[in-house]
Structure formats: C-alpha cells, structure tokens
Write an enzyme that holds these catalytic residues in place. Structure first.
Site, PDB file in Angstrom:
ATOM      1  N   MET A  72      12.885   1.406  -9.175  1.00 54.30           N
ATOM      2  CA  MET A  72      12.326   1.468  -7.810  1.00 54.30           C
ATOM      3  C   MET A  72      13.330   0.969  -6.778  1.00 54.30           C
ATOM      4  SD  MET A  72       8.371   0.312  -8.004  1.00 54.30           S
ATOM      5  CE  MET A  72       7.082   1.488  -8.402  1.00 54.30           C
ATOM      6  N   GLY A  96       2.948  -2.926  -0.665  1.00 53.95           N
ATOM      7  CA  GLY A  96       2.942  -3.003  -2.129  1.00 53.95           C
ATOM      8  C   GLY A  96       3.054  -4.456  -2.563  1.00 53.95           C
ATOM      9  N   THR A 100       4.747  -3.369   6.669  1.00 48.03           N
ATOM     10  CA  THR A 100       3.732  -4.321   7.148  1.00 48.03           C
ATOM     11  C   THR A 100       4.291  -5.192   8.268  1.00 48.03           C
ATOM     12  OG1 THR A 100       2.810  -4.355   4.929  1.00 48.03           O
ATOM     13  CG2 THR A 100       2.154  -6.148   6.382  1.00 48.03           C
ATOM     14  N   GLY A 109       6.254  -6.380   3.549  1.00 48.38           N
ATOM     15  CA  GLY A 109       7.563  -5.747   3.486  1.00 48.38           C
ATOM     16  C   GLY A 109       7.869  -5.102   4.832  1.00 48.38           C
ATOM     17  N   ASP A 114      12.072  -4.513  -3.183  1.00 47.53           N
ATOM     18  CA  ASP A 114      13.209  -3.663  -2.783  1.00 47.53           C
ATOM     19  C   ASP A 114      14.343  -4.459  -2.121  1.00 47.53           C
ATOM     20  OD1 ASP A 114      11.441  -1.697  -3.565  1.00 47.53           O
ATOM     21  OD2 ASP A 114      10.946  -1.062  -1.527  1.00 47.53           O
ATOM     22  N   GLY A 170      -2.459   0.822   4.673  1.00 49.69           N
ATOM     23  CA  GLY A 170      -3.389   0.224   5.629  1.00 49.69           C
ATOM     24  C   GLY A 170      -2.776  -0.042   6.996  1.00 49.69           C
ATOM     25  N   ARG A 205      17.338  10.708 -23.107  1.00 56.78           N
ATOM     26  CA  ARG A 205      15.937  10.384 -22.836  1.00 56.78           C
ATOM     27  C   ARG A 205      15.857   9.704 -21.485  1.00 56.78           C
ATOM     28  NH1 ARG A 205      15.516  13.101 -26.738  1.00 56.78           N
ATOM     29  NH2 ARG A 205      14.438  12.652 -28.703  1.00 56.78           N
ATOM     30  N   LEU A 260       5.928  -1.599 -13.525  1.00 57.32           N
ATOM     31  CA  LEU A 260       6.225  -2.798 -14.336  1.00 57.32           C
ATOM     32  C   LEU A 260       7.123  -3.742 -13.541  1.00 57.32           C
ATOM     33  CD1 LEU A 260       6.915  -1.204 -17.830  1.00 57.32           C
ATOM     34  CD2 LEU A 260       5.064  -2.767 -17.231  1.00 57.32           C
ATOM     35  N   GLU A 290      15.380   5.346  -7.754  1.00 59.82           N
ATOM     36  CA  GLU A 290      14.469   6.470  -7.440  1.00 59.82           C
ATOM     37  C   GLU A 290      14.903   7.222  -6.183  1.00 59.82           C
ATOM     38  OE1 GLU A 290      10.561   4.831  -6.677  1.00 59.82           O
ATOM     39  OE2 GLU A 290      11.291   3.612  -5.010  1.00 59.82           O
TER      40      GLU A 290
HETATM   41  O1  F6P Z   1       8.279  -0.876  -1.674  1.00 62.99           O
HETATM   42  C1  F6P Z   1       7.949  -1.271  -2.953  1.00 62.99           C
HETATM   43  C2  F6P Z   1       7.794  -0.068  -3.852  1.00 62.99           C
HETATM   44  O2  F6P Z   1       7.501  -0.534  -5.158  1.00 62.99           O
HETATM   45  C3  F6P Z   1       8.985   0.887  -3.871  1.00 62.99           C
HETATM   46  O3  F6P Z   1      10.057   0.404  -4.634  1.00 62.99           O
HETATM   47  C4  F6P Z   1       8.338   2.138  -4.390  1.00 62.99           C
HETATM   48  O4  F6P Z   1       9.003   3.296  -3.947  1.00 62.99           O
HETATM   49  C5  F6P Z   1       6.949   2.082  -3.768  1.00 62.99           C
HETATM   50  O5  F6P Z   1       6.700   0.740  -3.438  1.00 62.99           O
HETATM   51  C6  F6P Z   1       5.858   2.583  -4.684  1.00 62.99           C
HETATM   52  O6  F6P Z   1       4.668   2.528  -3.989  1.00 62.99           O
HETATM   53  P1  F6P Z   1       3.221   2.809  -4.628  1.00 62.99           P
HETATM   54  O7  F6P Z   1       2.665   1.469  -5.019  1.00 62.99           O
HETATM   55  O8  F6P Z   1       2.466   3.437  -3.528  1.00 62.99           O
HETATM   56  O9  F6P Z   1       3.409   3.688  -5.825  1.00 62.99           O
END
Ligand code: F6P
Length: 360
Positions: free
Chosen positions: A182, A11, A118, A115, A140, A76, A278, A285, A235
């Site tokens: 995240m 990511g 990878t 990360g 993360d 990938g 809410r 983002l 999450e």
């Molecule tokens: O590892 C980075 C991250 O943004 C995580 O915090 C999140 O769970 C995941 O990647 C989201 O991945 P994707 O881009 O596949 O939605």
C-alpha cells in the site's frame, strides 16, 4: 467542566487507540476536562447517537490494540457526503450541520486524528470556525508537516516480515515473488520495507519503471546462481509512459482504489524473463494489528501534545515530529504539499548504492 472532542477519520492506522488513550489520560491527570469521542469520523457529528463520553474506564487496556474504539470512515467528507436521491447517488455539503453539532456539544477544542484527506477537511472546518487541533496518522507517511506519521512503522514491519517469509519460499521453488504494498501515491512503505526485507527490485510511484530493467536484474541474479528474486511494488507504481492500475471501485463518486500492478509485473516476469512468478497483495494486513513500540510511543506523544494545545486553546495547528522532538505547526502549512519519496534523499541513495533495481 470544559469539553474536548476527539475523532479518528480516514483509513485506520495502528496507534489510533494509543492516541485516544493519551488524550483521555492527559485530560484526567490535568482535571477540569471532559473528553467526548465522536464515532466514525465526522459521520458521528450527524448521528444523534454518534457521541460518547470517554472516561478512563473506556480507554482501559486499549494501548496495544489495533483499529480504533471510535470507528473510522474514509468516505466521510461532510463537504461532499454521498446521498441517494431519486435512486441516484449525489454529493451533498453537510458541513454546516457538522459545525452546528460541534457548537451544540460545547466543544472548546476538537482533536482530529487523520491522514491527508481528513486533515484537509479539518482545515476547511477550521476556516468555518471549528476549533480544530490535528494529529497526523497514516500508514502511507505522506503528510509533509511531520517527519513520520504513526502507523507507518507498524506497516513497514508487517511488509518486511512478509518479504522475509516470501524470500524463503521463493528460494525453495526457484521463483520470483512479487509483493504489492500500500501507500497510494507515496512509495515510503515499499522503499523502507524493500530495503529492510532485502528485495531485489523495488518499484515506487515516484520512479516510473521500465519492465526491461526488472528482467535484467532477475536474469543477472540467475546468472550468478540465484534462481529466485523478490520484488516489492507499491500499489501506485506505474511503468514509464503508462498509468497506475486501479481496481474498479464500482463507485465513481469516491476515490478509485489502486491495485493490480503486482499482477501486471508478475505476468511480465513469467512471459518475458521465462521464470515462474507468483504475486501476493499484502493489502489491509498492513493496517491491522497491534502497533509497534515506536508507533505507540509516537502516538502517545502526539496525543499528549494535542491535549496541551487544547489547554492553550491553540487551534488550527497540527502536532508533528521534527527530528527527535514533537512540536506543532499551522495546519495549512503542514498540508501545503503532499510528501513523496525524495529522489535525492538517502533512502533512494542507499538502495542505489546497494545495487537494488528501482526500475529506472
Ligand atoms: O491511505 C491508507 C490506505 O491504506 C492506502 O495505502 C490505500 O491505498 C487505501 O488506504 C486503501 O483504502 P480502503 O481502506 O478504502 O481500501
């Protein structure tokens, strides 16, 4: 001319372009090196059009830009690449093709910016003879070998700003607002932003929570005349005795996507605490946009340090921040264990000392 390759995998994270620029500028300043960029992570090694020369012109003006000029791919993995055969999805090991392409390109070093996932792939490729140098990146912050990864600071700033904004509207409407953040299985973004953004409840994966505690905190605040609260939930957080909440990825062969715990917490608050709630899912983002000065500074230092390792032909290493200095360590050592929030560390201690509810 000696050749260095660079790719950005997994990511994206703010600061990737700053790293690429740092490698290219360092190579230009040193002389005698050509830098090749590989597009879309390791996928570019399998694509005849997947390699581009990175000149000074190619990196002009990219320092403050989010994303990556090389593209990224977080599905990938060359050891398990998805292919469709007879209408069915299967995994194929194409790592030998990747190794061959890197040899054909004549790369003396391959700098992989990635990360946890990878960099693990990179370690396997290193064991197959690929001259890897790793640079850790992820919002993360879950890579143990380094104190901090770049991208994290930007994500924490974005999450903190979101909490600030939600705070004022929650107060105006006497509501609870739950912000889902995240971080996968690590609670760093949520803990840091939760403290910096003054959340009343902070729920992280490392501390399974009890719904009861959340309600008690919200009701105690209401008792003091504070008829609103903000909740930061990672999450990957889960209730005691319960599991994490996933969105259906629709694809059993890839990592399932976390998401939905914010809604679960919000529903509970409305039903049990009897206060309107809410939920906001901050999502990508946190990954987009311009890197903070800290992330540009760290990414640039990592890029320069990785180039110097390339000059020394010091492979199988990862650059890292330890204390205030950038150093390097063996990739396998850096990846030996995933990094998680230390329950006895000062981050958690600070939150507890201030009386934040951590759900336990
Ligand atoms: O590892 C980075 C991250 O943004 C995580 O915090 C999140 O769970 C995941 O990647 C989201 O991945 P994707 O881009 O596949 O939605």
């Amino acid at each position: 001319m000696k050749r260095i390759g660079i790719l950005t995998g997994g990511g994206d994270a703010p600061g990737l372009n700053a790293v690429i620029r740092a490698v290219v500028k360092s190579a230009d300043r040193h002389g005698g090196y050509q830098v090749l960029g590989i597009r879309d992570g390791f996928e570019g090694c399998l694509d005849p059009e997947g390699v581009v020369e990175l000149t000074l012109d190619a990196v002009h003006g990219i320092l403050p830009r989010g994303g990556t000029i090389l593209g990224a791919a977080n599905r990938g993995n060359p050891f398990a690449r998805k292919v469709i055969r007879d209408g069915r999805e299967e995994m194929e090991d194409v790592s030998d093709q990747v190794v061959r392409r890197i040899e054909q390109l004549g790369l003396e070093s391959l700098i992989v910016v990635g990360g946890d996932g990878t960099l693990h792939i990179s370690l396997e490729l290193f064991r197959k003879g690929v001259p890897i140098i790793g640079i850790p990146k992820t919002i993360d912050n879950d890579i143990d070998g380094t104190d901090v990864t770049f991208g994290f600071d930007t994500a924490v700033n974005t999450a903190t700003e979101a909490l600030d904004r939600l705070h004022t509207t929650a107060e105006a409407h006497h509501r609870v607002i739950v912000l889902e953040l995240m971080g996968r299985d690590a609670g760093f973004i949520t803990l840091h932003a939760g403290v910096a953004g003054g959340a009343d409840v902070v729920l992280i994966p490392e501390i399974p929570f009890e719904f009861k505690g959340i309600c008690e905190t919200i009701q105690a605040r209401a008792g003091r005349g504070r008829h609103f609260s903000t909740v930061a939930v990672a999450e990957g957080a889960r209730p005691k005795g319960g599991g994490q909440v996933f969105r259906s990825s629709g694809d059993e062969l890839v990592t399932a996507r976390l998401g939905g715990i914010g809604q679960t917490v919000s529903d509970y608050v409305e039903e049990v605490c009897q206060i309107e709630s809410r939920v906001v899912v901050l999502g990508h983002l946190q990954r987009g946009g311009s890197p903070t000065a800290f992330d540009r500074w760290l990414a640039t230092r990592f890029g320069a340090a990785a180039f110097l390792l390339a000059v020394q032909r010091s492979h199988g290493r990862m650059v890292a921040l330890r204390g205030v200095n950038v150093m390097d360590l063996a990739l396998d050592e850096a990846l030996a264990a995933p990094k998680r929030v230390d329950l006895n560390g000062d981050g958690v201690r600070t939150a507890r000392t201030l009386g934040l509810c951590l759900g336990d």
